[in-house]
Design a protein around this motif. Structure first.
Motif, PDB file in Angstrom:
ATOM      1  N   LEU A   1       0.831  -1.197   0.000  1.00  0.00           N
ATOM      2  CA  LEU A   1       0.000   0.000   0.000  1.00  0.00           C
ATOM      3  C   LEU A   1       0.869   1.251   0.000  1.00  0.00           C
ATOM      4  CD1 LEU A   1      -2.848   1.280   0.250  1.00  0.00           C
ATOM      5  CD2 LEU A   1      -2.543   1.192   2.720  1.00  0.00           C
ATOM      6  N   THR A   2       1.896   1.277   0.836  1.00  0.00           N
ATOM      7  CA  THR A   2       2.749   2.450   0.936  1.00  0.00           C
ATOM      8  C   THR A   2       3.503   2.703  -0.368  1.00  0.00           C
ATOM      9  OG1 THR A   2       3.035   2.131   3.318  1.00  0.00           O
ATOM     10  CG2 THR A   2       4.673   3.481   2.197  1.00  0.00           C
ATOM     11  N   ILE A   3       4.124   1.673  -0.922  1.00  0.00           N
ATOM     12  CA  ILE A   3       4.921   1.878  -2.137  1.00  0.00           C
ATOM     13  C   ILE A   3       4.023   2.198  -3.323  1.00  0.00           C
ATOM     14  CG2 ILE A   3       6.585   0.848  -3.715  1.00  0.00           C
ATOM     15  CD1 ILE A   3       7.630  -0.843  -1.408  1.00  0.00           C
ATOM     16  N   TYR A   4       2.917   1.497  -3.452  1.00  0.00           N
ATOM     17  CA  TYR A   4       2.035   1.746  -4.594  1.00  0.00           C
ATOM     18  C   TYR A   4       1.281   3.065  -4.490  1.00  0.00           C
ATOM     19  CZ  TYR A   4       2.784  -2.257  -7.548  1.00  0.00           C
ATOM     20  OH  TYR A   4       3.352  -3.158  -8.423  1.00  0.00           O
ATOM     21  N   ASN A   5       1.225   3.666  -3.302  1.00  0.00           N
ATOM     22  CA  ASN A   5       0.706   5.028  -3.220  1.00  0.00           C
ATOM     23  C   ASN A   5       1.533   5.969  -4.086  1.00  0.00           C
ATOM     24  OD1 ASN A   5      -1.495   4.624  -1.587  1.00  0.00           O
ATOM     25  ND2 ASN A   5      -0.445   5.160   0.315  1.00  0.00           N
ATOM     26  N   GLY A   6       2.849   5.740  -4.107  1.00  0.00           N
ATOM     27  CA  GLY A   6       3.714   6.550  -4.955  1.00  0.00           C
ATOM     28  C   GLY A   6       3.489   6.280  -6.430  1.00  0.00           C
ATOM     29  N   VAL A   7       3.222   5.025  -6.763  1.00  0.00           N
ATOM     30  CA  VAL A   7       2.958   4.658  -8.156  1.00  0.00           C
ATOM     31  C   VAL A   7       1.683   5.341  -8.646  1.00  0.00           C
ATOM     32  CG1 VAL A   7       2.500   2.757  -9.742  1.00  0.00           C
ATOM     33  CG2 VAL A   7       4.100   2.424  -7.843  1.00  0.00           C
TER      34      VAL A   7
END
Length: 425
Positions: free
Chosen positions: A253-259
């Protein structure tokens, strides 16, 4: 379920369905027209990006410990915004006010501890929008849709207690999941499979085929690869592979928020389409996590660390090694399929379907588990490919679990897009 007013339903029925948009070149950002171009921004501020950041900050500061609960918060907040924007005119004042009002109302209802900060952000947005009937109508529409959706999703089983109820440890046997070292903690996420999806209907709708049979050549290849490349002291894993494993160890969730933020910023779309992108992304991910829990606790496949340490590893040619340890600590739930990869596959499918295979421009990502490291990408599939390898090199998943996860995520997300009109009309 709280019913909308008849006038609101009529307005929504007259809108173009998102299912049609999802398969059109216009929604993929390859055509520009008066109806699909970007909305002029009040004071040069993109309100969708502004409230995307407010959502991310709010969840990071006071969100739930359960990832799927946080995904639910995203889905409710932005689905209510997408509904509100489709219910009224395309005037910038209405669109910006409706989006901010819907997300503000949703977040305040779901995370009341952040109400003061949310109120301040809402006031700042409204202060930039000149007074007008459209502005007032937008504020009212956003609050109405958010209130209705909060009531609609009440008791859906995605609260932390329902997501991870007590789960009895299965009887130990070759291939069967057992608590993993070092904590040997209880199973988590076993209850997510019983939650109410947004669109999936049944948690087992796309349940993957069973994992490779114990003793089979595929099982042997899977376990030997993890043993050799995922060990804490591996001599075969390259530095590049170690770096990828460390980067993608962070919360999906955290990393894909940036995506998703990069996709949103680059989209150059009108506000209503921006809201739909964020909403469908997170709706798909909630349903994906429900499907993941179903498959994990149906098959209860043991983790590599358990298999490699067991007296009977499940294959006669793989010797037991009671001292084997993975590069990273194994999460407390079964191996098959990989949750990181169901998440990645779903995200890839939504972004590819709605934007295309490539981002408009290269985008940079950071990870909480790799401080100071930035990785740059241009295609969504590469993220999935890295996730598949990363979980093997971390020593916590087999490649079969990773690939099955990516496929499951893509299937659930495609289903979400096919049936999205049911949510928005």
């Amino acid at each position: 379920m709280l019913e909308r007013s008849s006038s609101a339903r009529a307005r929504l029925r007259s809108a173009v369905t998102v299912a049609a948009l999802a398969t059109s070149t216009a929604f993929c950002g390859t055509a520009a027209s008066a109806s699909t171009g970007p909305t002029p921004k009040q004071g040069g501020v993109d309100v969708a990006v502004e409230w995307y950041d407010v959502t991310a900050d709010t969840i990071a500061a006071a969100g739930s410990s359960a990832q799927v609960t946080n995904s639910r918060t995203w889905a409710i907040s932005w689905l209510s915004a997408a509904r509100a924007l489709r219910s009224g005119p395309r005037q910038t004042a209405f669109q910006d006010a409706a989006l901010a009002s819907a997300v503000h109302t949703s977040l305040a209802g779901l995370i009341p501890a952040r109400t003061a900060e949310l109120d301040a952000a809402f006031a700042a947005t409204l202060a930039r929008i000149p007074a007008s009937p459209s502005k007032d109508r937008g504020v009212a529409a956003g609050a109405e849709e958010a209130t209705a959706l909060l009531a609609e999703r009440a008791g859906d089983g995605l609260d932390p207690a329902s997501v991870s109820p007590p789960y009895p440890v299965p009887q130990a046997a070759p291939g069967v999941w057992q608590p993993t070292p070092p904590a040997f903690g209880p199973a988590t996420q076993a209850g997510t499979r019983y939650a109410r999806p947004f669109l999936l209907g049944r948690a087992d709708r796309f349940r993957p085929e069973p994992p490779p049979a114990l003793g089979s050549p595929k099982y042997r290849a899977d376990l030997e690869e993890v043993r050799d490349y995922g060990a804490l002291n591996s001599s075969q894993r390259t530095q590049a592979q170690t770096d990828i494993a460390q980067f993608w160890l962070g919360s999906s969730l955290t990393i894909y928020n940036g995506v998703l933020r990069a996709a949103l910023v680059q989209s150059r779309w009108q506000t209503s389409r921006q809201a739909e992108l964020v909403a469908l992304f997170h709706v798909a991910l909630v349903d994906t996590q429900i499907a993941t829990s179903d498959a994990k606790y149906t098959y209860e496949r043991w983790r590599p660390v358990t298999a490699l340490r067991a007296a009977d590893t499940g294959h006669p040619s793989i010797p037991s090694d009671p001292t084997w340890a993975p590069l990273h600590t194994t999460p407390s739930h079964p191996d098959y399929p990989s949750g990181h990869n169901t998440y990645s596959g779903a995200a890839e499918q939504v972004l590819t379907s709605l934007i295309g295979a490539h981002s408009r421009e290269p985008f940079a990502l950071t990870s909480p588990t790799a401080p100071g490291v930035t990785r740059t990408y241009t295609t969504w599939k590469v993220l999935t490919d890295e996730n598949v390898g990363a979980r093997v090199w971390s020593g916590i998943h087999t490649r079969s679990a990773d690939k099955a996860g990516a496929t499951l995520g893509r299937q659930v997300a495609a289903h979400t897009l096919r049936h999205a009109a049911r949510l928005l009309s």
